[in-house]
Design an enzyme around this catalytic site. Structure first.
Site: not given
Ligand code: NAD
Ligand code: MG
Length: 298
Positions: A190, A203
């Site tokens: 991130s 985080y």
């Molecule tokens: P999202 O909620 O769609 O995806 C996160 C997923 O993590 C969930 O769908 C879930 O399946 C999985 N997860 C969480 N805890 C779990 C566990 N204990 N066991 C199995 N699966 C688990 O949200 P997203 O934003 O698509 O996130 C995906 C990645 O992107 C994450 O690592 C997040 O930190 C990163 N990210 C997101 C953003 C943003 O702005 N959305 C920015 C930077 C990084």
């Protein structure tokens, strides 16, 4: 089908500004209940055979960024194993349907990966279901905003690391028994890895750790013909943000402070993962590819 990712278009207006209403979902949130809905490429991502015949395991593949990557990989010709939490079955079913619609295999693997046995078991089930493994995308993540360190519980601190950092170690370690030269590992870090938000202390620490793991491991794995890289998203509209990933009052302004002036849609990240997964990026290892709307990075 709407304009695909190859259509000449203005990045400031490719997607409208969104002002998401304040909303709340219990963790993990569902894409199905998100307002407004996201673009995971379901209508727009056009594949051109860049991952023909590859076998990919993607964690957090039911929703948001992972779902966009799963759709793109399938349209590029890959079979996909999807890891997600059991509560996310409704979102996962839809992604399985979209993968199968491409004539590819989808292996649904619900389970909590925040312990070592589950993470190792996940890799074995993916290998069994796909007949091997060439691509690992470690993308699952936990993000809970907390304004004061005094209110950040030991339990949350522990669970954030157990979700974001430990599975990357456990799953990568287990996957190495199966990955042949040419394989690719991609971790989702991130912009918080170097621009930590004041409300996301635990985080942001995990995301810095992920970046560091990738840069160290890239040197260890390169001589074995395996590349590992990271993708660092900026603000993307996903269920993570409404299940306490952001303070509620921040949602209407989400993503507006980026130079492009809007939040990203998950499908705008997919080409970065496709590039790093395919042999197009054969000389790229230990890299963090920033996809963040133009925020300066180190
Ligand atoms: P999202 O909620 O769609 O995806 C996160 C997923 O993590 C969930 O769908 C879930 O399946 C999985 N997860 C969480 N805890 C779990 C566990 N204990 N066991 C199995 N699966 C688990 O949200 P997203 O934003 O698509 O996130 C995906 C990645 O992107 C994450 O690592 C997040 O930190 C990163 N990210 C997101 C953003 C943003 O702005 N959305 C920015 C930077 C990084
Ligand atoms: Mg989800």
């Amino acid at each position: 089908m709407s304009a695909d990712q190859y259509t000449f278009q203005d990045p400031t207006t490719r997607y409208p500004y969104i002002s998401p209403p304040e909303q709340d979902q219990p963790e993990p949130g569902l894409d199905q209940k998100l307002e407004p809905q996201t673009d995971r490429g379901q209508e727009s991502y056009r594949g051109t055979g860049r991952l023909a015949g590859r076998r990919a395991l993607i964690t957090g593949a039911d929703s948001g960024i992972g779902a966009a990557v799963a759709i793109a990989f399938a349209r590029e010709g890959a079979d996909v194993a999807l890891s997600y939490l059991p509560a996310e079955e409704p979102d996962a079913k839809e992604i399985v349907r979209l993968i199968e619609e491409c004539g590819r295999t989808a292996v649904a693997l619900p389970g909590d990966i925040s312990n070592a046995e589950a993470s190792r078991g996940l890799v074995q089930k993916a290998v069994d279901g796909l007949g091997g493994l060439d691509i690992l995308v470690s993308n699952a993540g936990k993000q809970i905003a907390c304004e004061r360190l005094e209110d950040l519980s030991d339990e949350q601190f522990d669970q954030t690391f157990k979700t974001n950092v430990y599975p990357l170690f456990w799953i990568t370690k287990a996957a190495l028994a199966h990955l042949q030269p040419g394989s690719s590992i991609i971790a989702t870090t991130s912009v918080n890895a170097y621009l930590p938000s004041k409300d996301l202390i635990d985080y942001a620490m995990t995301k810095a750790a992920i970046n560091n793991f990738v840069k160290g491991m890239a040197q260890q794995l390169a001589p074995r013909g395996i590349r590992i890289n990271a993708v660092a998203p900026g603000p993307f509209w996903t269920p993570l943000q409404v299940s306490d990933g952001q303070p509620k009052k921040a949602l209407p302004e989400f993503g507006k402070s980026t130079p492009l002036g809007r939040a990203g849609q998950p499908t705008e990240l997919a080409p970065a993962y496709v590039f790093l997964a395919s042999s197009e990026s054969s000389y790229v290892a230990g890299e963090t590819l920033n996809v963040n709307g133009g925020m300066p990075t180190p």
